[in-house]
Motif scaffolding. Structure first.
Motif, PDB file in Angstrom:
ATOM      1  N   MET A  38       0.944  -1.298   0.025  1.00  0.00           N
ATOM      2  CA  MET A  38       0.031   0.101   0.107  1.00  0.00           C
ATOM      3  C   MET A  38       0.873   1.176  -0.128  1.00  0.00           C
ATOM      4  O   MET A  38       0.173   2.305  -0.240  1.00  0.00           O
ATOM      5  N   GLN A  39       2.204   1.217   0.444  1.00  0.00           N
ATOM      6  CA  GLN A  39       2.990   2.265   0.341  1.00  0.00           C
ATOM      7  C   GLN A  39       3.560   2.918  -0.963  1.00  0.00           C
ATOM      8  O   GLN A  39       4.084   3.804  -1.324  1.00  0.00           O
ATOM      9  N   ALA A  40       3.187   1.952  -2.076  1.00  0.00           N
ATOM     10  CA  ALA A  40       3.577   2.122  -3.234  1.00  0.00           C
ATOM     11  C   ALA A  40       2.776   3.505  -3.937  1.00  0.00           C
ATOM     12  O   ALA A  40       1.630   3.646  -3.434  1.00  0.00           O
ATOM     13  N   LYS A  41       3.421   4.244  -4.731  1.00  0.00           N
ATOM     14  CA  LYS A  41       2.619   5.529  -5.178  1.00  0.00           C
ATOM     15  C   LYS A  41       1.493   5.203  -5.864  1.00  0.00           C
ATOM     16  O   LYS A  41       0.558   5.975  -5.889  1.00  0.00           O
ATOM     17  N   LYS A  42       1.753   4.174  -6.684  1.00  0.00           N
ATOM     18  CA  LYS A  42       0.645   3.757  -7.771  1.00  0.00           C
ATOM     19  C   LYS A  42       0.512   2.205  -7.817  1.00  0.00           C
ATOM     20  O   LYS A  42       1.411   1.499  -7.531  1.00  0.00           O
ATOM     21  N   LEU A  43      -0.765   1.598  -7.750  1.00  0.00           N
ATOM     22  CA  LEU A  43      -0.756   0.139  -7.827  1.00  0.00           C
ATOM     23  C   LEU A  43      -1.767  -0.108  -9.460  1.00  0.00           C
ATOM     24  O   LEU A  43      -2.504   0.706  -9.563  1.00  0.00           O
ATOM     25  N   VAL A  44      -1.264  -1.202  -9.919  1.00  0.00           N
ATOM     26  CA  VAL A  44      -1.770  -1.832 -11.225  1.00  0.00           C
ATOM     27  C   VAL A  44      -2.168  -3.239 -10.804  1.00  0.00           C
ATOM     28  O   VAL A  44      -1.247  -4.002 -10.572  1.00  0.00           O
ATOM     29  N   VAL A  45      -3.494  -3.492 -10.897  1.00  0.00           N
ATOM     30  CA  VAL A  45      -3.739  -4.969 -10.523  1.00  0.00           C
ATOM     31  C   VAL A  45      -4.113  -5.791 -11.867  1.00  0.00           C
ATOM     32  O   VAL A  45      -5.116  -5.050 -12.391  1.00  0.00           O
ATOM     33  N   VAL A  46      -3.657  -6.716 -12.402  1.00  0.00           N
ATOM     34  CA  VAL A  46      -3.972  -7.370 -13.402  1.00  0.00           C
ATOM     35  C   VAL A  46      -4.687  -8.737 -13.195  1.00  0.00           C
ATOM     36  O   VAL A  46      -4.001  -9.585 -12.604  1.00  0.00           O
ATOM     37  N   VAL A  47      -5.617  -8.866 -13.850  1.00  0.00           N
ATOM     38  CA  VAL A  47      -6.523 -10.107 -13.562  1.00  0.00           C
ATOM     39  C   VAL A  47      -7.350 -10.485 -14.608  1.00  0.00           C
ATOM     40  O   VAL A  47      -7.987  -9.978 -15.312  1.00  0.00           O
ATOM     41  N   ASN A  48      -7.138 -11.776 -15.101  1.00  0.00           N
ATOM     42  CA  ASN A  48      -7.598 -12.358 -16.401  1.00  0.00           C
ATOM     43  C   ASN A  48      -8.214 -13.938 -16.007  1.00  0.00           C
ATOM     44  O   ASN A  48      -7.483 -14.613 -15.273  1.00  0.00           O
ATOM     45  N   GLY A  49      -9.150 -14.307 -16.797  1.00  0.00           N
ATOM     46  CA  GLY A  49      -9.643 -15.628 -16.777  1.00  0.00           C
ATOM     47  C   GLY A  49     -10.388 -15.772 -15.692  1.00  0.00           C
ATOM     48  O   GLY A  49     -10.507 -15.079 -14.653  1.00  0.00           O
ATOM     49  N   LYS A  50     -11.671 -16.641 -15.922  1.00  0.00           N
ATOM     50  CA  LYS A  50     -12.703 -16.566 -15.017  1.00  0.00           C
ATOM     51  C   LYS A  50     -12.528 -17.320 -13.882  1.00  0.00           C
ATOM     52  O   LYS A  50     -13.362 -17.284 -12.891  1.00  0.00           O
ATOM     53  N   ASN A  51     -11.414 -18.230 -13.576  1.00  0.00           N
ATOM     54  CA  ASN A  51     -11.290 -18.882 -12.384  1.00  0.00           C
ATOM     55  C   ASN A  51     -11.073 -17.908 -11.041  1.00  0.00           C
ATOM     56  O   ASN A  51     -10.875 -18.258 -10.035  1.00  0.00           O
ATOM     57  N   LYS A  52     -10.908 -16.700 -11.408  1.00  0.00           N
ATOM     58  CA  LYS A  52     -10.603 -15.601 -10.256  1.00  0.00           C
ATOM     59  C   LYS A  52     -11.704 -14.728  -9.976  1.00  0.00           C
ATOM     60  O   LYS A  52     -11.835 -13.702  -9.343  1.00  0.00           O
ATOM     61  N   ASP A  53     -12.967 -15.124 -10.520  1.00  0.00           N
ATOM     62  CA  ASP A  53     -14.295 -14.298 -10.613  1.00  0.00           C
ATOM     63  C   ASP A  53     -14.761 -14.076  -9.211  1.00  0.00           C
ATOM     64  O   ASP A  53     -15.132 -12.984  -8.952  1.00  0.00           O
ATOM     65  N   ALA A  54     -14.453 -14.971  -8.047  1.00  0.00           N
ATOM     66  CA  ALA A  54     -15.161 -14.734  -6.722  1.00  0.00           C
ATOM     67  C   ALA A  54     -14.325 -13.664  -6.166  1.00  0.00           C
ATOM     68  O   ALA A  54     -14.935 -12.652  -5.568  1.00  0.00           O
TER      69      ALA A  54
END
Ligand code: GLP
Length: 244
Positions: free
Chosen positions: A186-202
Motif C-alpha cells: 500500500m505504500q507504493a505511489k501507484k498500484l496496477v492489478v491485472v486479472v484475467n480468466g474466469k477462475n478468479k471471479d469470486a
C-alpha cells in the motif's frame, strides 16, 4: 479505484504496460514493484518489445519483487528470481544489480530483515499485482489477520493446488514463502492489478462489485489505495456479470 475492462489478454497487457511506460518515461530512475505468476507475463513481453523497438529505457530503473518461495535457490527453475530474469530482466536494459528478489534459502529471518530494509530504502513508484484464486496478493494469504511488513507465509492448500502446474507434482510446491506485507504494497505511489480468466471471479467480484474490505480476501485492501487501477479482461467481466 479505477476498473478497466480490456477486450482480451493482449489488450490488458498493453494497457498495463502503458501505465508502466508512463512511470518510467516521467521518472527514469523509478522503482518498479514486480509480480510473478502468469498474469503479468504479457505485460512484461510488451515492456520488452517497447524497450527493443521504441526506446523505452530501463537503464536507470530499479525493481523489487513481491515474494519468493522458501527453499528454492535463485537458480532453481521455479524460483521467482529465475522467473523474473527469464520473463523480463533478460529482455530489457535494466541493470540486474538494481533488481531485488528476496532470498528464500539460508537464514530466513536475516533475509526478511534485508527484504524489509530494501523496501524501507526507497518508495516504489508502481506496484504490479496479480491475484491468487483465493485473493492473495504477493503471498499474503486470507485469514484472521494480515501482516504489514516483509514476513513468512504458510501457503494455503488452494495456492499449492493452483501452482502445482509449474512443478512435477503438488508435493514439490514449496509450502512457505517470504512476501511483502500489505503495508509494503500500500505504500507504493501507484498500484496496477491485472486479472484475467474466469477462475478468479469470486475474489475479483468482491473487489470490483462490492465495497467490502476483508482479510478473507486480501486483494480487497487495494480499494483503500488512492491511486489504484484494476485491469480485467472481458471473459472475467462476463463471468462476474460486471457491466462497468
Ligand atoms: C503466485 C504469486 C502471486 C500471483 C499469483 C497468481 O501465487 N505469488 O503474486 O499473483 O501467483 O498467479 P497467476 O497469475 O499465474 O494466476
Amino acid at each position: 479505484m479505477k476498473v478497466i475492462v480490456a477486450k482480451d489478454y493482449k489488450e490488458l497487457s498493453s494497457l498495463a504496460a502503458d501505465i508502466m511506460e508512463q512511470v518510467i518515461r516521467s521518472k527514469p530512475d523509478a522503482r518498479m514493484g514486480l509480480a510473478t505468476g502468469s498474469s503479468p507475463v504479457g505485460m512484461y513481453q510488451e515492456m520488452a518489445r517497447r524497450c527493443a523497438e521504441e526506446g523505452l529505457d530501463f537503464s536507470k530503473a530499479c525493481s523489487v519483487n513481491l515474494d519468493e518461495y522458501v527453499g528454492l535457490a535463485p537458480e532453481h527453475e521455479q524460483s521467482y528470481r529465475r522467473f523474473m530474469n527469464e520473463n523480463l530482466f533478460d529482455h530489457i536494459n535494466i541493470d540486474k544489480n538494481n533488481t531485488y528478489v528476496a532470498l528464500g534459502t539460508g537464514d530466513i529471518d536475516a533475509n526478511l530483515k534485508e527484504f524489509q530494509a530494501v523496501l524501507d530504502s526507497k518508495q516504489t513508484d508502481l506496484q504490479v499485482l496479480g491475484i491468487g484464486v483465493d485473493g492473495h496478493v504477493g503471498f499474503n494469504e486470507p485469514g484472521e489477520c494480515l501482516f504489514g511488513e516483509a514476513h513468512l507465509e504458510v501457503l494455503d492448500d488452494s495456492t499449492l493446488e493452483a501452482n502445482k502446474r509449474f512443478f512435477a507434482s503438488k508435493a514439490e510446491v514449496p509450502t512457505k514463502a517470504v512476501t511483502m506485507g500489505l503495508k509494503n504494497i500500500m505504500q507504493a505511489k501507484k498500484l496496477v492489478v491485472v486479472v484475467n480468466g474466469k477462475n478468479k471471479d469470486a475474489a475479483t467480484k468482491q473487489l470490483v462489485m462490492t465495497d467490502e474490505v476483508t482479510t478473507k480476501n486480501p486483494v480487497t485492501f487495494v480499494r483503500l489505495h488512492p491511486d489504484c487501477t484494476v485491469i480485467i479482461d472481458q471473459e472475467l467481466a462476463d463471468a462476474m456479470g460486471y457491466k462497468g
